[in-house]
Design a protein around this motif. Structure first.
Motif: not given
Length: 66
Positions: A1-26
């Motif tokens: 695994m690699l931890l790196r700074k995000s780029t604008i190309n990661d935006l959709a994937g980041i939002m997908n992760i956040i939306n999954q987390a929102r569902i879990y939290l709710k």
């Protein structure tokens, strides 16, 4: 695994992760992130300020942090 700074190309994937987390939290009765924050503009701002990171495994985003 690699931890790196995000780029604008990661935006959709980041939002997908956040939306999954929102569902879990709710589903678990946690009100965090239920008011729309963080939204795409906030994440884009974090990326532009170089305050956003992604955890990547075999080209797949596995996690995000800011």
């Amino acid at each position: 695994m690699l931890l790196r700074k995000s780029t604008i190309n990661d935006l959709a994937g980041i939002m997908n992760i956040i939306n999954q987390a929102r569902i879990y939290l709710k589903q678990n009765g946690i009100d965090q992130w239920q008011d729309g924050y963080p939204d795409e503009l906030a994440i884009k701002d974090d990326i532009e300020k170089e305050n956003s990171y992604v955890l990547v495994k075999e080209e797949v985003l596995m996690g995000t942090a800011a």
